[in-house]
Design a protein around this motif. Structure first.
Motif, PDB file in Angstrom:
ATOM      1  N   ILE A  33       0.835  -1.208   0.000  1.00  0.00           N
ATOM      2  CA  ILE A  33       0.000   0.000   0.000  1.00  0.00           C
ATOM      3  C   ILE A  33       0.873   1.263   0.000  1.00  0.00           C
ATOM      4  CG2 ILE A  33      -1.673   1.336   1.351  1.00  0.00           C
ATOM      5  CD1 ILE A  33      -2.804  -1.472   2.252  1.00  0.00           C
ATOM      6  N   GLY A  34       1.923   1.266   0.802  1.00  0.00           N
ATOM      7  CA  GLY A  34       2.824   2.420   0.848  1.00  0.00           C
ATOM      8  C   GLY A  34       3.509   2.670  -0.487  1.00  0.00           C
ATOM      9  N   SER A  35       3.924   1.604  -1.150  1.00  0.00           N
ATOM     10  CA  SER A  35       4.558   1.742  -2.463  1.00  0.00           C
ATOM     11  C   SER A  35       3.567   2.282  -3.487  1.00  0.00           C
ATOM     12  CB  SER A  35       5.090   0.389  -2.948  1.00  0.00           C
ATOM     13  OG  SER A  35       6.054  -0.104  -2.071  1.00  0.00           O
ATOM     14  N   LEU A  36       2.348   1.771  -3.446  1.00  0.00           N
ATOM     15  CA  LEU A  36       1.312   2.234  -4.367  1.00  0.00           C
ATOM     16  C   LEU A  36       1.011   3.713  -4.154  1.00  0.00           C
ATOM     17  CD1 LEU A  36      -0.843   1.630  -6.526  1.00  0.00           C
ATOM     18  CD2 LEU A  36      -2.372   0.963  -4.660  1.00  0.00           C
ATOM     19  N   VAL A  37       0.807   4.114  -2.905  1.00  0.00           N
ATOM     20  CA  VAL A  37       0.514   5.514  -2.597  1.00  0.00           C
ATOM     21  C   VAL A  37       1.681   6.406  -3.019  1.00  0.00           C
ATOM     22  CG1 VAL A  37       0.154   7.161  -0.704  1.00  0.00           C
ATOM     23  CG2 VAL A  37      -1.130   5.012  -0.755  1.00  0.00           C
TER      24      VAL A  37
END
Length: 169
Positions: A78-82
């Motif tokens: 999720i952090g990478s996507l955001v």
């Protein structure tokens, strides 16, 4: 087109160290991800084949929980996507531009390379007693295994990058 500058790797390493310290201080958990896949597979097997699952000694010692480690892995995704969305770098593509430039547009070749690379990485992580994030935690605890394994993770990554993307423009 303006080229974006990547995060300084030393700053990234320092931030990872701070995050690891905060994780230990506030939750008493060290980083690690390699056991997550095994636990999730065990959880699935406990639902689909409970009698076979019950006979496995491994899961009697390490129960297949969806725990902090699974949430850590989800947070990485999720952090990478955001981060990619915020930076304007996110795009859906089966074959990354750099791969396509160097090795061609074949989705099958890309999938096979990713699949085989993933298998090798998981086997290496299990043999080493943990993935790179787990070995970082081992190094923080002054474990000799962490200091032995971590350089080999980097060496393997650098070798793969040199082999695949040699002569990059």
């Amino acid at each position: 087109m303006e080229e974006r500058k990547s995060l300084n790797p030393y700053l990234g390493g320092a931030l990872a160290g701070i995050l690891l310290t905060l994780s230990v201080v506030f939750t008493n958990n060290f980083f690690g991800t390699s056991t997550t896949l095994v636990r999730l597979a065990g959880k699935l097997e406990s639902l689909l084949a409970p009698s076979h699952f019950a006979s496995l000694k491994y899961f009697q010692q390490i129960p297949p929980l969806i725990d902090w480690q699974a949430m850590f892995v989800a947070g990485i995704f999720i952090g990478s996507l955001v981060s990619a969305i915020v930076a304007g770098d996110f795009k859906m593509q089966a074959v990354p531009d750099m791969w396509q430039k160097k090795l061609g547009p074949s989705r099958g070749k890309r999938f096979l390379a990713a699949f085989v690379g993933g298998i090798i990485a998981v086997i290496g992580a299990r043999i080493a007693g943990g993935c790179p994030s787990g070995q970082l935690s081992a190094m923080v605890q002054l474990s000799l295994l962490g200091f032995i394994a971590m350089p080999f993770f980097f060496l393997g990554g650098l070798t793969a990058v040199r082999f695949i993307y040699r002569g990059r423009d």
